[in-house]
Scaffold this motif. Sequence first.
Motif, short mmCIF file in Angstrom:
data_model
loop_
_atom_site.label_atom_id
_atom_site.label_comp_id
_atom_site.label_asym_id
_atom_site.label_seq_id
_atom_site.Cartn_x
_atom_site.Cartn_y
_atom_site.Cartn_z
N VAL A 73 6.25 3.16 -3.11
CA VAL A 73 6.30 4.44 -3.82
C VAL A 73 6.75 4.20 -5.25
O VAL A 73 7.71 3.46 -5.49
CB VAL A 73 7.28 5.40 -3.11
N GLN B 259 6.98 11.36 -7.05
CA GLN B 259 6.92 10.09 -6.33
C GLN B 259 5.61 10.02 -5.54
O GLN B 259 5.24 10.98 -4.88
CB GLN B 259 8.13 9.95 -5.39
N ILE B 260 4.96 8.89 -5.63
CA ILE B 260 3.62 8.78 -5.03
C ILE B 260 3.37 7.34 -4.58
O ILE B 260 3.88 6.39 -5.20
CB ILE B 260 2.54 9.25 -6.05
N THR B 261 2.61 7.17 -3.53
CA THR B 261 2.35 5.81 -3.04
C THR B 261 1.19 5.17 -3.80
O THR B 261 0.34 5.84 -4.40
CB THR B 261 1.97 5.80 -1.54
N VAL C 223 9.63 1.42 -9.23
CA VAL C 223 9.39 1.45 -7.79
C VAL C 223 10.58 2.13 -7.13
O VAL C 223 11.73 1.86 -7.47
CB VAL C 223 9.22 0.03 -7.23
N VAL C 224 10.30 3.04 -6.21
CA VAL C 224 11.36 3.71 -5.48
C VAL C 224 11.65 2.89 -4.23
O VAL C 224 10.79 2.72 -3.37
CB VAL C 224 10.93 5.14 -5.06
N ARG C 225 12.85 2.36 -4.16
CA ARG C 225 13.18 1.51 -3.00
C ARG C 225 13.43 2.37 -1.79
O ARG C 225 14.22 3.30 -1.84
CB ARG C 225 14.43 0.67 -3.30
N GLN C 226 12.74 2.06 -0.69
CA GLN C 226 12.92 2.84 0.53
C GLN C 226 13.89 2.15 1.47
O GLN C 226 14.82 2.72 1.96
CB GLN C 226 11.58 3.03 1.22
N VAL D 187 7.30 6.07 -9.33
CA VAL D 187 7.50 7.34 -10.04
C VAL D 187 7.70 7.05 -11.52
O VAL D 187 8.20 5.98 -11.89
CB VAL D 187 8.70 8.12 -9.45
N LEU E 4 0.81 -1.22 0.00
CA LEU E 4 0.00 0.00 0.00
C LEU E 4 0.84 1.26 0.00
O LEU E 4 0.47 2.27 -0.60
CB LEU E 4 -0.90 0.02 1.23
N ILE E 5 1.96 1.23 0.72
CA ILE E 5 2.77 2.44 0.76
C ILE E 5 4.07 2.29 -0.03
O ILE E 5 5.04 3.01 0.21
CB ILE E 5 3.05 2.92 2.20
#
Lengths: 126, 206
Positions: free
Chosen positions: A39, A69-71, A101-104, A41, A36-37
């Motif tokens: 992110v 960048q958006i979830t 996908v932006v890896r957190q 881009v 769900l969260i």
Amino acid sequence: MPPDDKWRRRGSGPVVRPYAVTGGRTAPADGEVLDLIAVVVATGRSPAADDPVRLNPEHRRLLGLCDQQITVADLAADTALPLGVVRVLLADLTQLGAITVVRQRPANQRTGNDVLQEILNGLRAL
Amino acid sequence: MASAPSDSAPSNRGPVPVAAFTAHKILVAGGFGSGKTTLVGAISEVRPLRTEETLTTASVGLDDLSGVDGKTTTTVALDFGRITLTPRIVLYLFGMPGQERFSFMWDELAYGALGAVILADVRRLGDCFASVNYFEKQRLPFIIAINCFDDAPSYDPEEVRQALDIDQGVPVVLCDARDLASVKQVLISLVEAISVSRSRAMTPGR
């Protein structure tokens, strides 16, 4: 801020109809299921002309929201599409190289204690 | 900046972008009518998230989607809220439906979450049991927030702790889900409890 009405599906009816935009697919073909969260881009790359996956209006709508960048959750809320549909469409866009996908942090790693402290400070400052 | 290597990122698509912000998840659980939407709404805009039980691909044909009837799907509208704490830290609150029949989505909601607030309605304490059991089993940190309605009798948090059979180490706090200051304090209590539980876990023998 009130939700932008142009994104609302009017009279959307039973849940089965949104799956028309995925051609009946209810799950991404491969790869992990986006959290769900998670992110995402836009990469700025357009899909190749001969790519078998074509962009439908819902693909384009999602892509348009990915300039920043958006979830996944925000995308689902902004488009009023069900979460499952959003995941399938995002998987298409990822496969095309149109989004990434932006890896957190690795999924099995917990939020660090320093970030916890920042969250605490941020809450106290609200 | 150098791209972050990741064996699960698309390998031929160029560098992986640096995160502009980090997103963190806190769950708001509790029975029907316990005040989850109110709590989320007190501290952020409430956004609806439509989700549904996964249809089996066998039941969804490409040719005739009208053949799928409502009995094979469950549509659930979840609430979530977003709090931008700093330009780089965004907190998401997800309302977690407490009824057992929605348990299929609990794992998905709970994945990667920092912890949970379980809202307790003292008139229907039994509605909390499923959530308490779930978070204990998942070892996800949680606190109990007793939602104080105007017409509910006031309860001693310790009575609620005993009624729910909650460990001594788990905070049980009072809360007014309508009030921003009260909700802030509930979230602060949760994050503090998470910090405490981590430092305890790192000091064996205590």
